[in-house]
Write a protein that holds these residues in place. Structure first.
Motif, PDB file in Angstrom:
ATOM      1  N   LYS A   2       0.834  -1.193   0.000  1.00 64.11           N
ATOM      2  CA  LYS A   2       0.000   0.000   0.000  1.00 64.11           C
ATOM      3  C   LYS A   2       0.874   1.250   0.000  1.00 64.11           C
ATOM      4  O   LYS A   2       1.968   1.263   0.552  1.00 64.11           O
ATOM      5  N   ASN A   4       0.459   4.039   1.655  1.00 64.82           N
ATOM      6  CA  ASN A   4       0.742   4.574   2.993  1.00 64.82           C
ATOM      7  C   ASN A   4       1.809   3.752   3.700  1.00 64.82           C
ATOM      8  O   ASN A   4       2.653   4.300   4.409  1.00 64.82           O
ATOM      9  N   GLU A   5       1.831   2.441   3.496  1.00 59.00           N
ATOM     10  CA  GLU A   5       2.874   1.606   4.097  1.00 59.00           C
ATOM     11  C   GLU A   5       4.240   1.927   3.497  1.00 59.00           C
ATOM     12  O   GLU A   5       5.236   2.006   4.213  1.00 59.00           O
ATOM     13  N   HIS A   8       5.430   5.280   4.898  1.00 60.14           N
ATOM     14  CA  HIS A   8       5.811   5.142   6.302  1.00 60.14           C
ATOM     15  C   HIS A   8       7.114   4.363   6.447  1.00 60.14           C
ATOM     16  O   HIS A   8       7.997   4.758   7.216  1.00 60.14           O
ATOM     17  N   ASN A   9       7.246   3.263   5.708  1.00 55.72           N
ATOM     18  CA  ASN A   9       8.480   2.478   5.773  1.00 55.72           C
ATOM     19  C   ASN A   9       9.692   3.285   5.312  1.00 55.72           C
ATOM     20  O   ASN A   9      10.778   3.158   5.877  1.00 55.72           O
ATOM     21  N   ILE A  71       1.034   9.500   8.559  1.00 55.32           N
ATOM     22  CA  ILE A  71       0.811   8.135   8.079  1.00 55.32           C
ATOM     23  C   ILE A  71       0.616   7.186   9.259  1.00 55.32           C
ATOM     24  O   ILE A  71      -0.251   6.308   9.233  1.00 55.32           O
ATOM     25  N   TRP A  72       1.396   7.357  10.310  1.00 57.96           N
ATOM     26  CA  TRP A  72       1.311   6.513  11.518  1.00 57.96           C
ATOM     27  C   TRP A  72      -0.096   6.577  12.113  1.00 57.96           C
ATOM     28  O   TRP A  72      -0.676   5.552  12.455  1.00 57.96           O
ATOM     29  N   MET A  74      -2.833   7.462  10.509  1.00 57.16           N
ATOM     30  CA  MET A  74      -3.728   6.887   9.517  1.00 57.16           C
ATOM     31  C   MET A  74      -3.761   5.357   9.635  1.00 57.16           C
ATOM     32  O   MET A  74      -4.786   4.728   9.409  1.00 57.16           O
ATOM     33  N   GLN A  75      -2.625   4.795  10.012  1.00 52.23           N
ATOM     34  CA  GLN A  75      -2.516   3.341  10.156  1.00 52.23           C
ATOM     35  C   GLN A  75      -2.989   2.846  11.520  1.00 52.23           C
ATOM     36  O   GLN A  75      -2.869   1.670  11.820  1.00 52.23           O
TER      37      GLN A  75
END
Length: 102
Positions: A2, A4-5, A8-9, A71-72, A74-75
């Motif tokens: 994804k 967003n992942e 974030h990564n 993002i964090w 959002m997750q």
């Protein structure tokens, strides 16, 4: 993976956090590819993704902590626990050590 992942990564390379579960090294190619994908799709957080990736595409990571937070959260990151929440930008030597160890 994804969008967003992926963002974030990649942010893990630029920020200090107590926990970093996954990582993806930031490259111009990856940032530009994600940016193109975001512009072509109608994601719920499209404007946020494009905003982050356009800055990163220009080499501007000065907001990487805030980008990581967005993002964090959002997750489903829990504010009360702070596990994995970015606390500051890494200095260049910290970033290099992170890249070499992951």
């Amino acid at each position: 993976m994804k969008v967003n992942e992926a963002i974030h990564n990649m942010s893990h390379q630029k920020v200090e956090a107590s926990v970093k579960w996954d990582h993806t090294e930031i490259t111009q190619e990856k940032v530009d590819r994600l940016l193109a994908v975001c512009k072509l799709n109608d994601y719920k957080y499209k404007e946020l993704y494009i905003s982050i990736l356009e800055r990163w595409s220009k080499g501007n990571f000065s907001y990487a902590v805030e980008d990581s937070h967005a993002i964090w959260e959002m997750q489903g990151g829990e504010e009360s626990r702070n596990a994995g929440r970015a606390t500051r930008l890494l200095r260049s030597e910290g970033e290099q050590a992170y890249i070499e160890n992951n």
